[in-house]
Design a protein around this motif. Structure first.
Motif, PDB file in Angstrom:
ATOM      1  N   GLN A  40      39.426  45.271  42.549  1.00  0.00           N
ATOM      2  CA  GLN A  40      38.005  44.964  42.457  1.00  0.00           C
ATOM      3  C   GLN A  40      37.397  45.627  41.221  1.00  0.00           C
ATOM      4  OE1 GLN A  40      35.639  46.505  45.622  1.00  0.00           O
ATOM      5  NE2 GLN A  40      34.201  44.809  45.534  1.00  0.00           N
TER       6      GLN A  40
ATOM      7  N   ASP B  72      38.929  46.374  38.507  1.00  0.00           N
ATOM      8  CA  ASP B  72      39.379  45.637  37.324  1.00  0.00           C
ATOM      9  C   ASP B  72      38.563  44.372  37.133  1.00  0.00           C
ATOM     10  OD1 ASP B  72      41.201  47.513  36.807  1.00  0.00           O
ATOM     11  OD2 ASP B  72      42.954  46.406  37.529  1.00  0.00           O
ATOM     12  N   MET B  73      38.327  43.670  38.250  1.00  0.00           N
ATOM     13  CA  MET B  73      37.557  42.438  38.156  1.00  0.00           C
ATOM     14  C   MET B  73      36.143  42.721  37.670  1.00  0.00           C
ATOM     15  SD  MET B  73      39.235  39.812  38.713  1.00  0.00           S
ATOM     16  CE  MET B  73      38.177  38.449  39.164  1.00  0.00           C
ATOM     17  N   ASN B  74      35.554  43.788  38.209  1.00  0.00           N
ATOM     18  CA  ASN B  74      34.191  44.132  37.791  1.00  0.00           C
ATOM     19  C   ASN B  74      34.142  44.404  36.298  1.00  0.00           C
ATOM     20  OD1 ASN B  74      33.116  43.863  40.271  1.00  0.00           O
ATOM     21  ND2 ASN B  74      33.123  46.046  40.768  1.00  0.00           N
TER      22      ASN B  74
END
Lengths: 146, 127
Positions: free
Chosen positions: A22, A24-26
Motif C-alpha cells: 500500500q 508503494d502504491m501511495n
C-alpha cells in the motif's frame, strides 16, 4: 502506542506485506498526482470602458526580464524564469516551481493603442492596461428630432 | 459515537470564503542551511506569516484583490486566494536566524542549520 515498523519482523506477515504494498502504491500515486506544468503565466482578462486589462501571475520574474509587445490587436508576453541554482554538494529536496522560457500571445477583438498601453508589476502580479485608440472607440450618436 | 470522531484528520476550515492554495516550493539543502523558495504571486507582504512551532514550519499569506477598478472579468485562469503550506523540518534549525525575503511574488526562506553544541570539557577535581 508503539509505531509499527514496516520492515522489521522475523516472520512472514501477510498484513505487513500488504501494508508495504500500500505504501508503494501511495508513493506511486503521489507522483502521478503531480499535475502537468500548467500554462505559464496564468492570465485573467478584464474589460472596462477604456479597453482591456490583463492581469497575470508571474512570480519570480523581474520586471526588466519581461518583454511585452503590442501590435495592432495582438499582445505578446515573453520572459524567462530561472530555475533555482543547485550547487555542488547541495541536495535538492523538492522542485515544484516551473522554470524556463515562456511566451503567450493574445488576440483581442479590437486594436490597442500601443502608445497608451501601460504595464505595472507588483508582488508577482502583472497588470497590463490596453486602451483602445480614440478613433476606434464606439461613438455615441445623439438622435435629434426633425 | 464513532461517526463524530475525526482523529484530527479533518482540516480546519477558513472563515473567509476564498480558496486556499498550496504554493509550489523548491527546497534545496546546502551544507549550512535549508533554502525554501515559494511562489506566492499577488500575496500581500503585510499578510505574510511564517511561524516555526517546534518542527512545523507554517507559511501563510493572503493575496490582495487583483480586480481592476470598473472592469468585468471576461476570462479567468487564476483566482485570488490565500496561500498556506506547512512543512515538517527534519533537521534542527536555528530558529532565531531564519531569514525571510519576499520579492516579486516569491518568498525565500533561509533556515540555517543549528550547529551542534561544542563538546564541553568538564574538569575533574581531585579530592
Amino acid at each position: 502506542m508503539l509505531a509499527y515498523q514496516g520492515n522489521a519482523g522475523r516472520w512472514f506477515d501477510p498484513l505487513r506485506q500488504m501494508r508495504l504494498m500500500q505504501q508503494d502504491m501511495n508513493r506511486l500515486m503521489d507522483s502521478l498526482r503531480a499535475p502537468a506544468p500548467p500554462e505559464f503565466p496564468l492570465i485573467n482578462i478584464w474589460t472596462g470602458p477604456d479597453g482591456a486589462v490583463i492581469t497575470a501571475e508571474i512570480p519570480g520574474v523581474s520586471p526588466d526580464d519581461l518583454e511585452i509587445t503590442v501590435h495592432q490587436n495582438t499582445v505578446t508576453l515573453r520572459g524567462q524564469r530561472v530555475a533555482e541554482p543547485v550547487g555542488e554538494g547541495d541536495i535538492l529536496h523538492r522542485r515544484e516551481r516551473v522554470a524556463g522560457a515562456f511566451a503567450r500571445s493574445l488576440v483581442l477583438p479590437f486594436r490597442v493603442d500601443g502608445d497608451k498601453a501601460a504595464a505595472m508589476f507588483r508582488n508577482g502580479l502583472l497588470r497590463l492596461d490596453l486602451p483602445r485608440p480614440e478613433a476606434d472607440r464606439p461613438r455615441k450618436i445623439t438622435v435629434s428630432r426633425s | 459515537m464513532a461517526d463524530q470522531e475525526t482523529n484530527g484528520s479533518v482540516a480546519a476550515e477558513t472563515t473567509r470564503d476564498v480558496p486556499v492554495f498550496v504554493p509550489p516550493t523548491d527546497i534545496i539543502e546546502t551544507e549550512s542551511s535549508l533554502l525554501m523558495v515559494l511562489d506566492v504571486p499577488g500575496a500581500d507582504p503585510d499578510s505574510l506569516d511564517v511561524t516555526l512551532d517546534k518542527r512545523v514550519l507554517r507559511i501563510a499569506a493572503r493575496s490582495a484583490s487583483s480586480h481592476p477598478e470598473g472592469c468585468t472579468l471576461q476570462h479567468a485562469e487564476y483566482r485570488d486566494g490565500n496561500y498556506e503550506r506547512s512543512f515538517v523540518i527534519s533537521e534542527p534549525v536555528d530558529a532565531a536566524k531564519i531569514e525571510a525575503v519576499f520579492k516579486d511574488g516569491v518568498l525565500r526562506l533561509t533556515l540555517p542549520k543549528a550547529t551542534p553544541a561544542p563538546a564541553a570539557k568538564i574538569p575533574v577535581k581531585a579530592a
